[in-house]
Design an enzyme around this catalytic site. Structure first.
Site, PDB file in Angstrom:
ATOM      1  N   SER A  47       0.848  -1.184   0.000  1.00 51.92           N
ATOM      2  CA  SER A  47       0.000   0.000   0.000  1.00 51.92           C
ATOM      3  C   SER A  47       0.886   1.237   0.000  1.00 51.92           C
ATOM      4  CB  SER A  47      -0.874  -0.005   1.259  1.00 51.92           C
ATOM      5  OG  SER A  47      -1.512   1.232   1.456  1.00 51.92           O
ATOM      6  N   TYR A  55      -1.188  -0.441  10.658  1.00 51.42           N
ATOM      7  CA  TYR A  55      -1.410  -0.750   9.245  1.00 51.42           C
ATOM      8  C   TYR A  55      -0.238  -0.247   8.406  1.00 51.42           C
ATOM      9  CZ  TYR A  55      -3.415  -0.811   4.580  1.00 51.42           C
ATOM     10  OH  TYR A  55      -3.632  -1.028   3.242  1.00 51.42           O
TER      11      TYR A  55
END
Length: 183
Positions: free
Chosen positions: A147, A160
């Site tokens: 990501s 995350y």
């Protein structure tokens, strides 16, 4: 068909997409099927898996296996291997993530640990298993979806972001290590 046939010949007949029932995961599974590879897709929801597999079979004429499994299960590797039966995975895409948002100290520790498990531990376990087999055969492919959150910490997405940085660095390192082995 040249490039498509070459792609299948390079990696082998079977691909597995972790998180492959909807969205980007299904798109990745469809692209592999378009290139002639059979696909095994896994996610938690059997209904969504079945729909994706049905579309893949109809659109590309390849085999499509489904394996409903929760990545938080401590026995995830055994569950996936049971679902694969004797099918060898020639191309692996890890496209799953757990995203727990919220300020670091406000979130329960269990949420951080679950994030680390799904985004760091599980891809490590799965890639370790399948990469060894691919290297022994002298061919294979692995993609670990990360990501943009890996590029810098994000407010209220600390675990995350950190876990996606781990995936990014793991993939980069394995590219160097496994390339001479045909993976």
């Amino acid at each position: 068909m040249g490039a498509v046939a070459d792609y299948k010949a390079r990696y082998g007949p079977w691909a597995m997409v972790i998180g492959g029932s909807v969205g980007l995961g299904e798109a990745l599974a469809r692209e592999l099927a378009r290139r002639g590879m059979n696909v095994a897709i896994t996610a938690r929801g059997q209904d969504k898996l079945d729909l994706a597999a049905k579309r893949i079979r109809a659109d590309f004429g390849v085999e499509a296996k489904t394996i409903a499994a929760d990545l938080s299960d401590p026995a995830i590797l055994d569950l996936l291997l049971a679902g694969l039966a004797s099918t060898e995975v020639d191309f692996l895409i890890y496209n799953a993530a757990l995203e727990n948002g919220g300020e670091f100290i406000v979130q329960d520790l269990d949420r951080h640990l679950a994030n680390i498990h799904v985004n760091c531990t599980v891809p490590t376990v799965l890639v370790h298993h399948f990469a060894r087999r691919m290297a022994a055969r002298g061919r294979g492919g692995i993609v670990i979806s990360s990501s943009l959150a890996a590029a810098q910490g994000l407010y209220a997405w600390s675990s995350y972001s950190a876990s996606k940085a781990y995936e990014n660095l793991l993939a980069q390192t394995l590219w160097y290590e496994l390339r001479p082995k045909g993976v």
